[in-house]
Design an enzyme around this catalytic site. Structure first.
Site, PDB file in Angstrom:
ATOM      1  N   GLN A 126       4.741  -6.200  -6.021  1.00  0.00           N
ATOM      2  CA  GLN A 126       3.407  -6.096  -6.602  1.00  0.00           C
ATOM      3  C   GLN A 126       3.376  -4.727  -7.289  1.00  0.00           C
ATOM      4  OE1 GLN A 126       0.128  -5.247  -4.007  1.00  0.00           O
ATOM      5  NE2 GLN A 126      -1.364  -6.276  -5.313  1.00  0.00           N
ATOM      6  N   ALA A 144      37.734  18.604  39.658  1.00  0.00           N
ATOM      7  CA  ALA A 144      36.797  19.325  38.801  1.00  0.00           C
ATOM      8  C   ALA A 144      37.522  19.964  37.626  1.00  0.00           C
ATOM      9  CB  ALA A 144      36.088  20.400  39.613  1.00  0.00           C
ATOM     10  N   ARG A 193      -1.830   8.488   3.586  1.00  0.00           N
ATOM     11  CA  ARG A 193      -2.295   9.285   4.726  1.00  0.00           C
ATOM     12  C   ARG A 193      -1.211   9.533   5.781  1.00  0.00           C
ATOM     13  NH1 ARG A 193      -7.549   6.194   6.321  1.00  0.00           N
ATOM     14  NH2 ARG A 193      -6.730   4.622   4.880  1.00  0.00           N
ATOM     15  N   SER A 227      42.268  19.971  40.498  1.00  0.00           N
ATOM     16  CA  SER A 227      41.258  20.577  39.632  1.00  0.00           C
ATOM     17  C   SER A 227      41.894  21.224  38.401  1.00  0.00           C
ATOM     18  CB  SER A 227      40.494  21.650  40.402  1.00  0.00           C
ATOM     19  OG  SER A 227      39.767  21.023  41.435  1.00  0.00           O
ATOM     20  N   ASP A 286       1.539  -3.107   8.182  1.00  0.00           N
ATOM     21  CA  ASP A 286       1.089  -1.958   8.967  1.00  0.00           C
ATOM     22  C   ASP A 286       0.183  -2.374  10.133  1.00  0.00           C
ATOM     23  OD1 ASP A 286      -1.076  -2.705   7.476  1.00  0.00           O
ATOM     24  OD2 ASP A 286      -1.429  -0.752   6.548  1.00  0.00           O
ATOM     25  N   TYR A 331      42.727  14.415  21.501  1.00  0.00           N
ATOM     26  CA  TYR A 331      42.642  14.598  20.048  1.00  0.00           C
ATOM     27  C   TYR A 331      43.586  15.714  19.641  1.00  0.00           C
ATOM     28  CZ  TYR A 331      40.250  15.203  15.524  1.00  0.00           C
ATOM     29  OH  TYR A 331      39.940  15.283  14.196  1.00  0.00           O
ATOM     30  N   GLY A 341       0.827  -1.216   0.000  1.00  0.00           N
ATOM     31  CA  GLY A 341       0.000   0.000   0.000  1.00  0.00           C
ATOM     32  C   GLY A 341       0.856   1.258   0.000  1.00  0.00           C
ATOM     33  N   ALA A 399      46.745  21.371  40.880  1.00  0.00           N
ATOM     34  CA  ALA A 399      45.630  22.034  40.200  1.00  0.00           C
ATOM     35  C   ALA A 399      46.139  22.957  39.105  1.00  0.00           C
ATOM     36  CB  ALA A 399      44.813  22.825  41.208  1.00  0.00           C
TER      37      ALA A 399
HETATM   38  C1  UD1 Z   1      -8.849  -4.834   4.407  1.00  0.00           C
HETATM   39  C2  UD1 Z   1      -9.875  -5.935   4.296  1.00  0.00           C
HETATM   40  C3  UD1 Z   1     -11.007  -5.652   5.268  1.00  0.00           C
HETATM   41  C4  UD1 Z   1     -10.464  -5.560   6.680  1.00  0.00           C
HETATM   42  C5  UD1 Z   1      -9.332  -4.531   6.737  1.00  0.00           C
HETATM   43  C6  UD1 Z   1      -8.645  -4.603   8.056  1.00  0.00           C
HETATM   44  C7  UD1 Z   1      -9.814  -6.681   1.985  1.00  0.00           C
HETATM   45  C8  UD1 Z   1     -10.456  -6.602   0.672  1.00  0.00           C
HETATM   46  N1  UD1 Z   1     -10.363  -5.968   2.967  1.00  0.00           N
HETATM   47  O1  UD1 Z   1      -9.489  -3.646   4.020  1.00  0.00           O
HETATM   48  O2  UD1 Z   1     -11.965  -6.688   5.214  1.00  0.00           O
HETATM   49  O3  UD1 Z   1     -11.478  -5.210   7.582  1.00  0.00           O
HETATM   50  O4  UD1 Z   1      -8.346  -4.785   5.723  1.00  0.00           O
HETATM   51  O5  UD1 Z   1      -7.700  -3.582   8.165  1.00  0.00           O
HETATM   52  O6  UD1 Z   1      -8.856  -7.391   2.144  1.00  0.00           O
HETATM   53  N2  UD1 Z   1      -2.277  -4.204   0.170  1.00  0.00           N
HETATM   54  C9  UD1 Z   1      -1.312  -4.612  -0.730  1.00  0.00           C
HETATM   55  N3  UD1 Z   1      -1.615  -4.654  -2.043  1.00  0.00           N
HETATM   56  C10 UD1 Z   1      -2.839  -4.307  -2.523  1.00  0.00           C
HETATM   57  C11 UD1 Z   1      -3.812  -3.881  -1.601  1.00  0.00           C
HETATM   58  C12 UD1 Z   1      -3.511  -3.848  -0.259  1.00  0.00           C
HETATM   59  O7  UD1 Z   1      -0.192  -4.923  -0.348  1.00  0.00           O
HETATM   60  O8  UD1 Z   1      -3.034  -4.383  -3.737  1.00  0.00           O
HETATM   61  C13 UD1 Z   1      -1.945  -4.164   1.593  1.00  0.00           C
HETATM   62  C14 UD1 Z   1      -1.896  -2.733   2.125  1.00  0.00           C
HETATM   63  O9  UD1 Z   1      -0.568  -2.279   2.157  1.00  0.00           O
HETATM   64  C15 UD1 Z   1      -2.443  -2.873   3.522  1.00  0.00           C
HETATM   65  C16 UD1 Z   1      -3.324  -4.110   3.476  1.00  0.00           C
HETATM   66  O10 UD1 Z   1      -2.968  -4.799   2.305  1.00  0.00           O
HETATM   67  O11 UD1 Z   1      -1.430  -3.126   4.447  1.00  0.00           O
HETATM   68  C17 UD1 Z   1      -4.791  -3.804   3.530  1.00  0.00           C
HETATM   69  O12 UD1 Z   1      -5.141  -3.102   2.381  1.00  0.00           O
HETATM   70  P1  UD1 Z   1      -6.251  -1.976   2.373  1.00  0.00           P
HETATM   71  O13 UD1 Z   1      -6.448  -1.512   1.004  1.00  0.00           O
HETATM   72  O14 UD1 Z   1      -5.902  -0.970   3.418  1.00  0.00           O
HETATM   73  O15 UD1 Z   1      -7.524  -2.805   2.817  1.00  0.00           O
HETATM   74  P2  UD1 Z   1      -8.737  -2.276   3.632  1.00  0.00           P
HETATM   75  O16 UD1 Z   1      -9.616  -1.530   2.723  1.00  0.00           O
HETATM   76  O17 UD1 Z   1      -8.287  -1.608   4.865  1.00  0.00           O
END
Ligand code: UD1
Ligand code: CA
Length: 456
Positions: free
Chosen positions: A74, A379, A15, A404, A103, A386, A11, A422
């Site tokens: 990915q 003291a 934010r 001292s 995370d 150095y 992800g 001293a």
């Molecule tokens: C996801 C779950 C949701 C759950 C929530 C908990 C799905 C579809 N939904 O939602 O049911 O309640 O987590 O926090 O799984 N990530 C990737 N590659 C991607 C998409 C996401 O690595 O293509 C990773 C993100 O970095 C993140 C995690 O997967 O760490 C969750 O992805 P995010 O898009 O935040 O899912 P949520 O909408 O929070």
């Protein structure tokens, strides 16, 4: 079954408003991803995959010296199901796959073990949690018999489903062979156009494979970090967990909310820690150690009955028993204080050994030195270690008395029992039991009249 852990971390973490990839932000002094990898290690995972995307190179570099990690890119974030799919080709059919999140740093191995057992029995082990405010999470849908049948993402829920408080943590365990087939069958026909990992639940149920849901004991354990407010919340939770463990092991904290542990603390009995203390790296405290307010200790060992008074900064130091340090002392890497040593205010010690019962009480710099036992350093003493290019060593043998305001121009050696007057600048070695002083003789003018102000 052999365990393969897949950690999703692709992800963007927008934010966080950060140049640093989200999973490198720290909780308890450690990148979030490091916490998750540690948990995977606890579970004796045979392989640990990290699915990375945005900023992935920086993440890889940060963990470059960690062996046995598998990095899978990915390139496009097409959903959690797609992300898991990136790692699956490298996982043998019979392995158990556990999906974790870079995370979601505070998940504990104890919480995950039942999921693994569930997967070993041929089920899907799913971790859920009850949230007072479930907004934004996927809801767990159960049938009349209470069996989990589906997960519905918030954006795809009906008004009625939105009232459910049991939500998906995203964490699940299942046999690789099954997951492979289900992930391959995922469709992205949903409101976000993503391949949802959550849809494997419905696929499992349709094939008659049971889903065993386990509720996480504390929401904080399964909460993810999306912004810095959540990062701070998890930090507080993590700190509370650390200090509670310390207190239950016999450490008194004057205020548990005002101690931060960014690493590992091993403490003896009846240790007392005052407010605003930060312990970093690996800190070992002996029995009855006391640490005054506003101290920072990093990678340090402190012996029994030692007192660290307020406002000290101590890094990579070894401190013996019955030592007193501070207030306002700075011990830098390589400071080694033997038993009974006293180090007082505004003293800095670096790469130096101070022998038993020696005193360095005020306003002093000791660097690159070996100081024997029962030495008194007055003291304002400075080891001039150095020369602008190289560092040199000062050796002070047992029972030396340094007056001292002495400058010891290294390399220099002061023999056992010697006395330094001293105000001296010592440039040559001093033999044992002698007195050395370099001092302009005092001149006294009797009946001296100070100039007086002219009247204008
Ligand atoms: C996801 C779950 C949701 C759950 C929530 C908990 C799905 C579809 N939904 O939602 O049911 O309640 O987590 O926090 O799984 N990530 C990737 N590659 C991607 C998409 C996401 O690595 O293509 C990773 C993100 O970095 C993140 C995690 O997967 O760490 C969750 O992805 P995010 O898009 O935040 O899912 P949520 O909408 O929070
Ligand atoms: Ca999320």
């Amino acid at each position: 079954m052999p365990l393969a852990v897949v950690i999703l971390a692709a992800g963007k973490g927008k934010r966080m408003v950060s140049d640093l990839p989200k999973v490198l932000h720290r909780v308890g002094g450690k990148p979030m991803l490091a916490h998750v990898i540690e948990t995977a290690c606890c579970l004796e995972a045979v392989r640990c995959f990290v699915v990375y995307g945005h900023g992935g190179e920086a993440v890889k570099t940060a963990f470059a010296d960690l062996p046995g990690m598998d990095w899978v890119e990915q390139p496009e974030q097409l959903g959690t199901g797609h992300a898991v799919g990136q790692a699956l080709p490298a996982i043998p059919d019979r392995d158990t796959v556990l999906v974790l999140y870079g995370d979601v740093p505070l998940i504990r191995a104890e919480t995950l073990r039942p999921l693994l057992e569930s997967a070993d029995k041929g089920y899907v082990g799913l971790l859920t949690v009850e949230l007072a405010n479930p907004t934004g999470y996927g809801r767990i849908i159960r049938d009349a018999a209470g069996q989990v049948i589906r997960i519905v993402e918030e954006k795809d829920t009906t008004a009625e489903q939105r009232l459910l408080h049991e939500v998906n943590t995203g964490i699940l365990a299942v046999q690789a062979q099954r997951l492979r087939a289900w992930v391959a069958a995922l469709k992205n026909h949903n409101s976000q156009g993503e391949y949802y990992l959550t849809d494997v639940i419905e696929l499992a149920v349709s094939e008659g494979i049971g889903v065993e849901a386990f509720r996480a004991y504390k929401p904080e354990e399964v909460l993810g970090v999306n912004d810095r407010l959540q990062l701070a919340q998890l930090e507080r939770y993590y700190q509370r967990r650390q200090v509670e463990a310390l207190m239950l092991n016999g450490v008194t904290l004057r205020d548990p909310a005002r101690v931060d542990i960014r690493g590992t603390v091993i403490a003896g009995r009846d240790v007392v820690i005052d407010v605003n203390v930060i312990l970093e790296g690996e800190v070992r405290l002996g029995d009855r150690v006391t640490i005054g307010p506003h101290c920072v200790l990093r990678d340090t060992v402190v012996g029994d009955d030692t007192e660290i008074l307020s406002h000290c900064r101590i890094e990579e130091a070894q401190i013996g028993r019955r030592v007193r340090v501070g207030p306002f002392a700075r011990l830098r890497p390589g400071a080694r204080l033997a038993d009974g040593v006293r180090v007082g205010n505004f003293v800095e010690i670096k790469q130096a050994r101070i022998g038993q019962d020696s005193k360095v009480n005020h306003l002093t710099y000791i660097g690159d030195a070996e100081i024997g036992a029962d030495v008194n350093v007055g003291a304002g003493t400075i080891t001039c270690n150095y020369d602008g290019a190289n560092k040199h060593k000062t050796i002070i043998e047992d029972r030396v008395f340094v007056g001292s305001n002495v400058a010891l121009v290294a390399p220099v050696k002061i023999g056992e029992g010697a006395t330094l007057g001293a105000g001296s600048t010592i440039t040559k070695d001093v033999p044992a039991d002698s007195l050395s002083l370099t001092r302009a003789p005092q001149k006294t003018v009797a009946d001296w009249q100070r100039p007086s102000k002219k009247s204008s």
